[in-house]
Motif scaffolding. Structure first.
Motif, PDB file in Angstrom:
ATOM      1  N   PHE A  74       0.753  -1.355   0.108  1.00  0.00           N
ATOM      2  CA  PHE A  74       0.035   0.052   0.082  1.00  0.00           C
ATOM      3  C   PHE A  74       1.062   1.252  -0.011  1.00  0.00           C
ATOM      4  O   PHE A  74       0.624   2.324  -0.760  1.00  0.00           O
ATOM      5  N   GLY A  75       1.935   1.269   0.874  1.00  0.00           N
ATOM      6  CA  GLY A  75       2.664   2.381   0.884  1.00  0.00           C
ATOM      7  C   GLY A  75       3.292   2.750  -0.380  1.00  0.00           C
ATOM      8  O   GLY A  75       3.324   3.853  -0.634  1.00  0.00           O
ATOM      9  N   ALA A  76       3.757   1.841  -1.209  1.00  0.00           N
ATOM     10  CA  ALA A  76       4.500   2.029  -2.394  1.00  0.00           C
ATOM     11  C   ALA A  76       3.507   2.584  -3.154  1.00  0.00           C
ATOM     12  O   ALA A  76       3.783   3.568  -4.135  1.00  0.00           O
ATOM     13  N   TYR A  77       2.260   1.953  -3.542  1.00  0.00           N
ATOM     14  CA  TYR A  77       1.085   2.395  -4.145  1.00  0.00           C
ATOM     15  C   TYR A  77       0.898   3.798  -3.863  1.00  0.00           C
ATOM     16  O   TYR A  77       0.723   4.595  -5.026  1.00  0.00           O
ATOM     17  N   PHE A  78       0.672   4.110  -2.841  1.00  0.00           N
ATOM     18  CA  PHE A  78       0.030   5.512  -2.438  1.00  0.00           C
ATOM     19  C   PHE A  78       1.272   6.657  -2.671  1.00  0.00           C
ATOM     20  O   PHE A  78       0.709   7.482  -3.231  1.00  0.00           O
ATOM     21  N   PHE A  79       2.294   6.135  -2.360  1.00  0.00           N
ATOM     22  CA  PHE A  79       3.517   7.106  -2.758  1.00  0.00           C
ATOM     23  C   PHE A  79       3.493   7.407  -3.859  1.00  0.00           C
ATOM     24  O   PHE A  79       3.888   8.535  -4.398  1.00  0.00           O
ATOM     25  N   SER A  80       3.623   6.422  -5.041  1.00  0.00           N
ATOM     26  CA  SER A  80       3.715   6.464  -6.263  1.00  0.00           C
ATOM     27  C   SER A  80       2.630   7.444  -6.661  1.00  0.00           C
ATOM     28  O   SER A  80       2.264   8.384  -7.809  1.00  0.00           O
ATOM     29  N   SER A  81       1.345   7.476  -6.012  1.00  0.00           N
ATOM     30  CA  SER A  81       0.165   8.141  -6.507  1.00  0.00           C
ATOM     31  C   SER A  81       0.514   9.761  -6.378  1.00  0.00           C
ATOM     32  O   SER A  81       0.158  10.463  -6.955  1.00  0.00           O
ATOM     33  N   CYS A  82       1.008   9.734  -5.218  1.00  0.00           N
ATOM     34  CA  CYS A  82       1.306  11.268  -4.656  1.00  0.00           C
ATOM     35  C   CYS A  82       2.445  11.844  -5.669  1.00  0.00           C
ATOM     36  O   CYS A  82       2.312  12.949  -5.996  1.00  0.00           O
ATOM     37  N   VAL A  83       3.499  11.060  -6.144  1.00  0.00           N
ATOM     38  CA  VAL A  83       4.382  11.512  -6.944  1.00  0.00           C
ATOM     39  C   VAL A  83       3.790  11.894  -8.199  1.00  0.00           C
ATOM     40  O   VAL A  83       4.173  12.964  -8.709  1.00  0.00           O
ATOM     41  N   ASN A  84       2.891  10.953  -8.828  1.00  0.00           N
ATOM     42  CA  ASN A  84       2.375  11.435  -9.995  1.00  0.00           C
ATOM     43  C   ASN A  84       1.404  12.683  -9.894  1.00  0.00           C
ATOM     44  O   ASN A  84       1.415  13.553 -10.848  1.00  0.00           O
ATOM     45  N   ILE A  85       0.711  12.704  -8.971  1.00  0.00           N
ATOM     46  CA  ILE A  85      -0.220  14.016  -8.587  1.00  0.00           C
ATOM     47  C   ILE A  85       0.962  15.215  -8.638  1.00  0.00           C
ATOM     48  O   ILE A  85       0.461  16.322  -9.110  1.00  0.00           O
ATOM     49  N   TRP A  86       1.921  15.186  -7.969  1.00  0.00           N
ATOM     50  CA  TRP A  86       2.909  16.347  -7.981  1.00  0.00           C
ATOM     51  C   TRP A  86       3.490  16.598  -9.302  1.00  0.00           C
ATOM     52  O   TRP A  86       3.594  17.735  -9.364  1.00  0.00           O
ATOM     53  N   TYR A  87       3.867  15.429  -9.913  1.00  0.00           N
ATOM     54  CA  TYR A  87       4.511  16.031 -11.386  1.00  0.00           C
ATOM     55  C   TYR A  87       3.382  16.554 -12.169  1.00  0.00           C
ATOM     56  O   TYR A  87       3.787  17.453 -12.857  1.00  0.00           O
ATOM     57  N   ALA A  88       2.062  16.119 -12.043  1.00  0.00           N
ATOM     58  CA  ALA A  88       1.220  16.701 -12.916  1.00  0.00           C
ATOM     59  C   ALA A  88       1.064  18.253 -12.391  1.00  0.00           C
ATOM     60  O   ALA A  88       0.797  18.836 -13.314  1.00  0.00           O
ATOM     61  N   ALA A  89       1.103  18.477 -10.940  1.00  0.00           N
ATOM     62  CA  ALA A  89       0.841  19.985 -10.501  1.00  0.00           C
ATOM     63  C   ALA A  89       1.948  20.646 -11.184  1.00  0.00           C
ATOM     64  O   ALA A  89       1.732  21.840 -11.545  1.00  0.00           O
ATOM     65  N   ASN A  91       3.920  20.251 -13.819  1.00  0.00           N
ATOM     66  CA  ASN A  91       3.531  20.247 -15.271  1.00  0.00           C
ATOM     67  C   ASN A  91       2.749  21.624 -15.488  1.00  0.00           C
ATOM     68  O   ASN A  91       3.076  22.423 -16.371  1.00  0.00           O
ATOM     69  N   LYS A  92       1.612  21.649 -15.039  1.00  0.00           N
ATOM     70  CA  LYS A  92       0.604  22.807 -15.107  1.00  0.00           C
ATOM     71  C   LYS A  92       1.164  24.079 -14.702  1.00  0.00           C
ATOM     72  O   LYS A  92       1.140  24.964 -15.159  1.00  0.00           O
ATOM     73  N   ARG A  93       1.956  23.846 -13.443  1.00  0.00           N
ATOM     74  CA  ARG A  93       2.631  25.215 -13.084  1.00  0.00           C
ATOM     75  C   ARG A  93       3.592  25.777 -14.157  1.00  0.00           C
ATOM     76  O   ARG A  93       3.675  26.930 -14.400  1.00  0.00           O
ATOM     77  N   ASN A  94       4.222  24.855 -14.737  1.00  0.00           N
ATOM     78  CA  ASN A  94       5.391  25.268 -15.761  1.00  0.00           C
ATOM     79  C   ASN A  94       4.640  25.755 -16.963  1.00  0.00           C
ATOM     80  O   ASN A  94       5.118  26.831 -17.459  1.00  0.00           O
ATOM     81  N   TYR A  95       3.418  25.076 -17.265  1.00  0.00           N
ATOM     82  CA  TYR A  95       2.813  25.640 -18.425  1.00  0.00           C
ATOM     83  C   TYR A  95       2.156  27.135 -18.272  1.00  0.00           C
ATOM     84  O   TYR A  95       2.220  27.916 -18.989  1.00  0.00           O
ATOM     85  N   ALA A  96       1.780  27.329 -16.982  1.00  0.00           N
ATOM     86  CA  ALA A  96       1.485  28.511 -16.497  1.00  0.00           C
ATOM     87  C   ALA A  96       2.358  29.467 -16.445  1.00  0.00           C
ATOM     88  O   ALA A  96       2.198  30.621 -17.091  1.00  0.00           O
ATOM     89  N   PHE A  97       3.614  29.139 -16.222  1.00  0.00           N
ATOM     90  CA  PHE A  97       4.643  30.099 -16.127  1.00  0.00           C
ATOM     91  C   PHE A  97       5.144  30.380 -17.716  1.00  0.00           C
ATOM     92  O   PHE A  97       5.496  31.531 -17.776  1.00  0.00           O
ATOM     93  N   GLU A  98       5.065  29.353 -18.394  1.00  0.00           N
ATOM     94  CA  GLU A  98       5.299  29.806 -20.048  1.00  0.00           C
ATOM     95  C   GLU A  98       4.483  30.695 -20.485  1.00  0.00           C
ATOM     96  O   GLU A  98       4.842  31.636 -21.038  1.00  0.00           O
TER      97      GLU A  98
END
Length: 195
Positions: A74-89, A91-98
């Motif tokens: 569960f810990g590995a699954y949950f952490f990878s979900s958090c990592v994916n959510i953060w990278y998506a955020a 990415n959105k932030r970088n597009y906004a800055f661009e």
């Protein structure tokens, strides 16, 4: 592994039922790792809490729909979900800055264009002011010259004696206009803005 820790199945069921004890366990066991990761990757604790909550909510929805399949802990699954959510955020932030950078570049270009247009308007105003300070004959000669009348046409229309005299008069009028133009109050400002 802590023998008193809930199993992955118990954690999933606790999330599904909203069991406060399980939710506290998930938070105390997994948030510090998510917090460290987000802080190490251009974020802060506030953003880490958002990521954690989003991952927990997503997991809750999946448990409700029975759409969750965990092939690792569960810990590995949950952490990878958090990592994916953060990278998506991020990415959105970088597009906004661009987008912001692009927008600022467009504003700077528009300001530059506006400055050039204002400069042209000022030049025209100075030119008109200078032209109005000339005597009537000089003003007419310059206006006709700018309208592409030939020396012969100017001579005939203004009743001047010869084409040679008309050419000399035109040259004197343009020099006079140039002197007046350079003495106008806004001339120096226009020249400074061009340089």
């Amino acid at each position: 592994m802590d023998p008193l820790a809930p199993t992955d199945h118990q954690i999933l069921e606790g999330i599904k039922s909203g069991n406060r004890k399980i939710l506290n366990y998930v938070y105390s066991s997994f948030f510090p790792q998510v917090d460290r990761f987000v802080n190490a990757n251009s974020g802060n604790t506030f953003e880490a809490k958002d990521v954690f909550q989003e991952a927990l909510y997503s997991l809750f929805l999946k448990t409700i729909d029975n759409r969750i399949r965990i092939n690792r802990s569960f810990g590995a699954y949950f952490f990878s979900s958090c990592v994916n959510i953060w990278y998506a955020a991020l990415n959105k932030r970088n597009y906004a800055f661009e987008d912001i950078d692009k927008f600022q570049e467009e504003i700077a270009a528009e300001k530059q264009d506006l400055k050039k247009e204002m400069n042209e308007i000022e030049k025209i105003e100075i030119y008109i002011s200078s032209l109005n300070k000339l005597d009537k004959v000089c003003r007419k000669i310059i206006e006709m010259s700018m309208s592409k009348f030939t020396n012969r046409e100017i001579m005939k229309m203004l009743n001047l004696s010869t084409e040679g005299f008309t050419r000399q008069k035109k040259l004197k009028c343009f020099r006079k206009l140039q002197r007046i133009f350079k003495q106008e109050p806004g001339f120096k400002k226009v020249i400074d803005e061009l340089g």
